[in-house]
Scaffold this active site. Structure first.
Site, short mmCIF file in Angstrom:
data_model
loop_
_atom_site.label_atom_id
_atom_site.label_comp_id
_atom_site.label_asym_id
_atom_site.label_seq_id
_atom_site.Cartn_x
_atom_site.Cartn_y
_atom_site.Cartn_z
CG ASP A 48 -18.94 36.70 22.28
OD1 ASP A 48 -17.88 36.06 22.42
OD2 ASP A 48 -20.02 36.15 22.01
CB SER A 92 -29.38 30.68 23.76
OG SER A 92 -29.11 29.30 23.95
NE ARG A 107 -20.91 29.39 29.75
CZ ARG A 107 -21.38 29.44 30.99
NH1 ARG A 107 -20.85 30.26 31.85
NH2 ARG A 107 -22.41 28.70 31.35
N PRO A 163 -25.92 35.30 22.57
CG PRO A 163 -25.37 33.49 21.19
CD PRO A 163 -25.08 34.95 21.42
NE ARG A 168 -19.14 25.41 29.91
CZ ARG A 168 -20.12 25.60 29.07
NH1 ARG A 168 -21.37 25.61 29.51
NH2 ARG A 168 -19.88 25.77 27.78
CG HIS A 204 -19.13 29.07 24.25
ND1 HIS A 204 -19.67 28.35 23.23
CD2 HIS A 204 -20.08 29.10 25.22
CE1 HIS A 204 -20.88 27.93 23.57
NE2 HIS A 204 -21.16 28.38 24.77
CB THR A 264 -22.38 28.14 18.67
OG1 THR A 264 -23.18 29.30 18.89
CG2 THR A 264 -21.26 28.11 19.68
N GLY A 278 -15.65 39.25 27.53
CA GLY A 278 -14.95 40.16 28.45
C GLY A 278 -15.30 41.62 28.30
NE ARG A 300 -17.89 41.05 32.28
CZ ARG A 300 -18.02 40.20 31.25
NH1 ARG A 300 -18.27 40.65 30.03
NH2 ARG A 300 -17.91 38.90 31.44
CE LYS A 326 -21.52 33.35 20.71
NZ LYS A 326 -21.27 32.21 21.59
CE1 TYR A 360 -23.39 25.57 21.14
CE2 TYR A 360 -25.55 25.38 22.13
CZ TYR A 360 -24.27 25.87 22.17
OH TYR A 360 -23.85 26.63 23.22
C1 FNR Z 1 -23.09 31.40 26.99
N1 FNR Z 1 -22.69 31.40 25.67
C2 FNR Z 1 -23.45 30.72 24.75
N2 FNR Z 1 -23.08 30.75 23.43
C3 FNR Z 1 -23.84 30.13 22.51
O1 FNR Z 1 -23.48 30.19 21.34
N3 FNR Z 1 -24.97 29.46 22.87
C4 FNR Z 1 -25.40 29.37 24.16
O2 FNR Z 1 -26.43 28.79 24.45
C5 FNR Z 1 -24.59 30.00 25.13
N4 FNR Z 1 -24.94 29.93 26.45
C6 FNR Z 1 -24.23 30.63 27.39
C7 FNR Z 1 -24.64 30.62 28.71
C8 FNR Z 1 -23.97 31.39 29.64
C9 FNR Z 1 -24.43 31.37 31.05
C10 FNR Z 1 -22.85 32.17 29.25
C11 FNR Z 1 -22.11 33.04 30.24
C12 FNR Z 1 -22.42 32.17 27.95
C13 FNR Z 1 -21.56 32.24 25.23
C14 FNR Z 1 -22.02 33.64 24.87
O3 FNR Z 1 -22.75 33.66 23.69
C15 FNR Z 1 -20.84 34.60 24.67
O4 FNR Z 1 -19.95 34.06 23.74
C16 FNR Z 1 -20.10 34.94 25.96
O5 FNR Z 1 -20.98 35.02 27.05
C17 FNR Z 1 -19.36 36.27 25.80
O6 FNR Z 1 -18.58 36.55 26.90
P1 FNR Z 1 -19.04 37.50 28.12
O7 FNR Z 1 -19.69 38.72 27.53
O8 FNR Z 1 -19.96 36.69 28.94
O9 FNR Z 1 -17.74 37.77 28.80
#
Ligand code: FNR
Length: 360
Positions: free
Chosen positions: A284, A108, A256, A79, A166, A253, A157, A286, A288, A229, A131
Site C-alpha cells: 500500500d 483498524s 505518516r 486499515p 505529523r 504507513h 503493524t 500512493g 490512486r 504490515k 498494534y
Molecule cells: C492510516 N494507516 C494506518 N495503518 C495502520 O496499520 N493502522 C491504523 O490505524 C492506520 N491509521 C491510518 C489513518 C489514516 C488517516 C491514514 C491515511 C492511514 C496507514 C494505512 O493502513 C495505509 O498504510 C496507508 O493509508 C496507505 O497509503 P494511502 O493509500 O493512504 O496512500
C-alpha cells in the site's frame, strides 16, 4: 464540482470540502516534509509499461484470492483509524462497501465502531489490524474479540514503535473522540506535549520495545494467520518468513511515519524476490489509479491496499462514496488490463513487461 467525480483525485477534493480542516489534514497528511508522501505517488507515475497487442481481451477477469479468500479484484481496504470523523456511520459504512464490492476490509484497531458492530453489519471478509500496546492484555482482548467475531486474519503493524511527526496535526492541535473500539480498554486522556492529542496518546500506549520474538506472543493469543504490515527491506521480509508469518504488507504507513523512507513501489520487487513466492506480498501507499494497481501486480504484489482513497469516498458520500472509489479503481484496472493484453491477473507479470521501461 457539480458533476460526479470521475477519479480518486476528484474524490479527494470533495473530501476536502466536506471535512473540517483539522480532520481533512489528519487524513491527508504525512510526516514532516511529506517527501515520502509525494514520492509514494510520484514513484508510481515514473513507471511506464509496454502493452502487448492482439491478445483476446473480450473478457477480463480481475478476480483473485488473498490468503485464500476470493475477491473481485486485487484491491483491499487498508486499515485506517477514526472513520466517524469522515461519516457518522464510520467503519460500518466502509465494511458494507467492501461487501458490496466483494473485497476485503482490514479494520483498524483505532476504529470508531466496535469489531462486533462491524461484524454484524454485513458479510464482508474482514482482517483485523493491531498494534502491540504496552498493555499486552488490551491487544490480546481485542485480537480475541476480532477472532470470535469472524475476522479472518491479524495484520500486525510493525512500523509504529512511536508515532511519526505529523506537523499538520500538531498545528491543528488534532483531537478526536475516543475510538469506540477501544472504549473501556485504553484511555485517550493523555495530555499533549506537542499539540497533537493523538501523538500524546500513542506515546503513552504503544510499546517501543516490540521485537520479532513478540510475534510468538501474538501467536499465543490467536490462532488466526498473522500478516506483518510495514516491511520495506528484503532482510526484514526474510525475518518475517523465518518467524512464520502468513503474509507481508510492503508499507510505509502512507508516509505518516518515517519521512524519507522509500516509496513503497520502489522496494516491492526487492521484497518479492526475497519472499520467492512462499507467502503473499501486499503493498500500500500512493495507489490512486488502476494503472498503479497494474504496476504493483507486475512487480509481484498479490494485491494492493488503499487507505486515503477510501477515506475520501467515505467523507464525500458515505458508503456509496467508498463503493464508488473501489468501483472506479476496478474499472480503471479492467481497462488497463484490456489495453495491455492481460485477460486475467495472472497475465500481469514482470516477464510480460520484459524489455519495457518498468523501472521502479
Ligand atoms: C492510516 N494507516 C494506518 N495503518 C495502520 O496499520 N493502522 C491504523 O490505524 C492506520 N491509521 C491510518 C489513518 C489514516 C488517516 C491514514 C491515511 C492511514 C496507514 C494505512 O493502513 C495505509 O498504510 C496507508 O493509508 C496507505 O497509503 P494511502 O493509500 O493512504 O496512500
Amino acid at each position: 464540482m457539480a458533476s460526479e467525480p470521475v477519479n480518486v483525485n476528484e474524490f479527494q477534493e470533495l473530501a476536502r470540502r466536506a471535512l473540517l480542516k483539522m480532520y481533512f489534514d489528519f487524513y491527508n497528511g504525512g510526516a514532516e516534509d511529506q517527501h515520502t508522501l509525494r514520492e509514494n505517488m510520484e514513484a508510481f507515475r515514473r513507471i511506464t509499461f509496454q502493452p502487448r497487442v492482439l491478445v483476446d481481451v473480450s473478457r477480463i477477469d480481475m478476480s483473485t484470492t488473498i490468503l485464500g479468500y476470493p475477491t473481485s479484484a486485487p484491491i483491499m481496504i487498508a486499515p485506517t483509524g477514526l472513520h466517524k470523523l469522515a461519516h457518522p456511520e464510520g467503519e460500518v459504512a466502509t465494511a458494507r462497501a467492501a461487501a458490496a464490492c466483494n473485497t476485503i476490509m482490514a479494520m483498524s484497531f483505532s476504529a470508531d465502531c466496535t469489531v462486533e458492530e462491524v461484524a454484524s453489519s454485513c458479510n464482508a471478509i474482514r482482517f483485523f489490524q493491531t498494534y502491540v500496546y504496552k498493555r499486552r492484555d488490551v491487544t490480546a482482548v481485542l485480537v480475541q474479540r476480532a477472532e470470535r467475531n469472524g475476522f479472518k486474519a491479524i495484520m500486525l503493524t510493525v512500523d509504529t514503535p512511536r508515532l511519526g511527526r505529523r506537523e499538520a496535526d500538531i498545528k491543528n492541535k488534532m483531537i478526536a473522540p475516543q475510538p469506540k473500539n477501544l472504549e473501556g480498554l485504553l484511555s485517550t486522556e493523555a495530555v499533549s506535549d506537542n499539540g497533537s492529542k493523538l501523538a500524546a496518546f500513542a506515546a503513552e500506549t504503544l510499546d517501543p520495545s516490540l521485537c520479532w520474538k513478540d510475534i510468538d506472543w501474538l501467536r499465543s493469543v490467536t490462532s488466526l494467520p498473522i500478516l506483518v504490515k510495514g516491511v520495506l527491506t528484503a532482510e526484514d521480509a526474510i525475518k518475517a518468513m523465518e518467524i512464520g508469518v502468513a503474509g507481508i504488507v510492503v508499507s510505509n504507513h502512507g508516509a505518516r511515519q518515517l519521512d524519507y523512507s522509500p516509496a513503497t513501489i520502489t522496494v516491492l520487487e526487492e521484497v518479492v524476490r526475497a519472499v520467492g513466492g512462499k507467502i503473499p506480498v501486499l503493498i500500500d501507499g500512493g495507489v490512486r489509479r488502476g494503472t498503479d494497481i497494474f504496476k504493483a501486480l507486475a512487480l509481484g504484489a498479490q494485491a494492493v491496499m488503499i487507505g486515503r482513497p477510501v477515506l475520501y469516498g467515505l467523507a464525500a458520500k458515505g458508503e456509496y462514496g467508498v463503493r464508488s472509489v473501489i468501483e472506479m479503481l476496478k474499472d480503471e484496472l479492467e481497462l488497463t488490463m484490456a489495453l495491455s493484453g492481460c485477460p486475467t491477473v495472472k497475465d500481469i507479470t514482470r516477464s510480460h513487461d520484459k524489455g519495457s521501461s518498468l523501472e521502479a
